[in-house]
Design an enzyme around this catalytic site. Sequence first.
Site, mmCIF file in Angstrom:
data_model
loop_
_atom_site.group_PDB
_atom_site.id
_atom_site.type_symbol
_atom_site.label_atom_id
_atom_site.label_comp_id
_atom_site.label_asym_id
_atom_site.label_seq_id
_atom_site.Cartn_x
_atom_site.Cartn_y
_atom_site.Cartn_z
ATOM 1 N N SER A 290 -1.296 -13.598 10.217
ATOM 2 C CA SER A 290 -0.423 -13.340 9.024
ATOM 3 C C SER A 290 0.069 -14.405 8.343
ATOM 4 O O SER A 290 -0.002 -15.559 9.074
ATOM 5 C CB SER A 290 0.777 -12.580 9.689
ATOM 6 O OG SER A 290 1.701 -13.445 10.282
ATOM 7 N N ASP A 291 0.490 -14.398 7.194
ATOM 8 C CA ASP A 291 1.234 -15.329 6.719
ATOM 9 C C ASP A 291 2.445 -15.413 7.502
ATOM 10 O O ASP A 291 2.759 -14.600 8.325
ATOM 11 C CB ASP A 291 1.490 -15.226 5.077
ATOM 12 C CG ASP A 291 1.573 -16.532 4.434
ATOM 13 O OD1 ASP A 291 2.237 -17.654 4.951
ATOM 14 O OD2 ASP A 291 1.302 -16.440 3.366
ATOM 15 N N CYS A 292 3.545 -16.487 7.123
ATOM 16 C CA CYS A 292 4.496 -16.861 8.071
ATOM 17 C C CYS A 292 5.891 -16.477 7.578
ATOM 18 O O CYS A 292 6.416 -17.330 6.709
ATOM 19 C CB CYS A 292 4.634 -18.421 8.219
ATOM 20 S SG CYS A 292 3.113 -18.854 9.066
ATOM 21 N N SER A 294 4.764 -12.613 7.655
ATOM 22 C CA SER A 294 4.384 -11.466 6.726
ATOM 23 C C SER A 294 4.611 -10.174 7.508
ATOM 24 O O SER A 294 4.814 -9.011 7.000
ATOM 25 C CB SER A 294 3.387 -11.415 6.020
ATOM 26 O OG SER A 294 2.219 -12.049 6.779
#
Length: 768
Positions: A290-292, A294
């Site tokens: 995931s993005d940080c 998300s």
Amino acid sequence: MAYKNGLQILSLVAVFICVSFCGIEARTPFACDPKNGVTRSLRFCRASVPIHVRVSDLIGRLTLQEKIRLLVNNAAAVPRLGIQGYEWWSEALHGVSNVGPGVVFGGAFPEATSFPQVITTAASFNESLWEEIGRVVSDEARAIYNGGKAGLTYWSPNVNVLRDPRWGRAQETPGEDPIIVGKYAVRYVRGLQGNGNGNRLKVAACCKHYSAYDLDKWNGVDRFHFNAKVSKQDLKDTYNVPFKACVVEGNVASVMCSYNQVNGKPTCADPDLLKNTVRGKWGLNGYIVSDCDSVDVLYNSQHYTDTPEGAAAASIKAGLDLNCGPFLALHTEQAITKGLLSEVDVNNALANTITVQMRLGMFDGEPSAHPFGNLGKGDVCTPAHQELALEAARQGIVLLKNQASSLPLSTARHRTVAVIGPNSAVTVTMIGNYAGVPCGYTTPVQGIGRYAKVIQQDGCAGVACNGNGNFGAAEAAARQADATVLVMGLDQSIEAETVDRVGLLLPGHQQELVSRVAMASKGPTVLVLMSGGPIDVSFAKNDPRVSAILWAGYPGQAGGAAIADVLFGATSPGGKLPMTWYPQAYLAKAPMTNMNMRADPSSGYPGRTYRFYKGPVVFPFGHGLSYTKFSHKIAQASKMVSLLITSPHALTNSTDVKARYTNCNTQSLDLHIDVKNTGKLDGSHTLLVFSIPPPGRSSATKQLVGFSKLHLAAGSEQRVRIGIHVCKHLSVVDEFGFRRIPMGEHKLQIGDIEHSLSVQANLHQIKS
Ligand SMILES: *[C@@H]1O[C@H](CO)[C@@H](O)[C@H](O)[C@H]1NC(C)=O
Ligand SMILES: *[C@@H]1O[C@H](CO)[C@@H](O)[C@H](O)[C@H]1NC(C)=O
């Protein structure tokens, strides 16, 4: 990426302890330490056992609580199995970067080579350069890892297609053409991950941010809340193109899902995007991160699920394997207790992350036994690496205007040069975002100082250029000098992650400074622009007092030297714009939230990128001048291609054939083009080949299908071969997301030549 809270503090403490107590010269083994008599003989530690067997052996030994603490970027240690903690988050967009907590410069490793920002390197159109930079960056990454200061999992490159010129992260991307972005991804990832070593990885790269992410903060909408409404057609022929290339051809070890939603679903909880497409159709051999953070965003900002454990379950079930941020460590156990998720789902996620760690050699004991285990301090910032950073900047600089061949300057005639502007003596500005600590800088004024006596004036303080109080001194400098170079443009205060631009003009009083200095200047006036996104510099393009314009992007640690080499003709510029330079007036008609690539004449929506926008431009995609001249001649090119259609379903209509990619993967033809340097100077040239489908139902227009970069001595000629893959390059995507090959006359634009190619169907039915 914007790290929010929680476990980061823990990881900082861990890093701090390591800085104080870990060996300076080499790290201790991550796992399977030969000195640990208890663990070294465990099955998962045996390098001779197949990786999938080792992975299931290890997962079989972990408790549920231990497993859950491995689902996040700062994965916890499992001391009873001799496994250390691991920070998954490192960055290497254009050099080893300390933006992620996985890299901490210091001690024997205070710095790393800082290459030009990606948009600049993309402008070189030199595929082997892209791969070579990746190779050098991964050498340095391995060296720093061996020294205990970096990880092996790098969340780079950013391969989102540059859709809107305002995007603050334009600088990180290889531009607006999906095919170029895909090729860049493949080459850079190959360079990072290493070739020819089977399933083994030198470092693990990551293509991000999947998908349709290219809005940070615009007009009250931010990336944490944005729902990108994307048609099947645009997803297939624009947004997903680079990701597919990265996975299928680049064999990348990771894909990162984004913050935004696509058509009402957060990408990190969309099984169609993750499980079905990235892992299913494209066959990702690696992990999805995931993005940080998300996962936190889809719960707390988007309220996509009612409970946090619902969000944890939805993302893992959709195919997410690793969470940047603490969310999954906090909520996954409850998701299992509530029956929303099973332990098998967690095992599947861990199998994907641990497999990558095994492929990296992290379970093989001593790092020094690894093929890259010998890299160390002496392999970072080497003269060869620094020379490549300089060479990349030279190759990426684009000559936009050169009235009456004012450039190159000559050391004989231009002995004194006025170097003016807020970017004329900058350092950090040159490396853009997602950078590290460079080996050293050469600023523009230092670079020019190697060729001429310089008189430097900032003109105004910073690129915001709020006042014109110092313009008089700048004009005075220009009056005295034999030539004037204005180094203007943007920096991270104007365009950055979380900062999209509101306009395309030069900020503040910059335009006035350029015009006034150009008016005062005794000799030629050259405008050098630093920026990631395009700038509307129509005023300078049309001003006869501005003799030449160079775009340097963000040219990296050696940027000033490269700019000077181009200005004085030691290098003939060969870069081309990887994105359209729109006029300011474009913005009013194209809200940043409108994801449609295609124009809509009924609403006045102009469409996006050279492929679909046909209005006025400041400089078009692919623009870039040279100090010399090139001519093209077709040596050999088919005029007709006959497609063998073997599926009875393939033919939907006698004039419009729907040929599935898989039914059609053998059709390919070669163009042979003779390129000649007809000028008086040596130079590099980029040959671009576009295809234009026959007019008809498809709204597709011009599309780049191939390019080739070559260096030619004055007067010399070279034959270039460009392969055209009929199914991939001559097909268009219909509104339902299917690729079709329109029958009839396709046009190929080869440099300045137009060539017709007739595509015909030949139905060949096979009885089943
Ligand atoms: C076949 O395609 C052409 C062009 O796309 C269209 O004009 C025609 O109506 C189609 N014919 C049938 C039978 O669908
Ligand atoms: C492409 O880049 C490589 C690496 O710097 C260089 O050796 C090569 O000459 C470049 N190609 C051209 C045509 O400039």
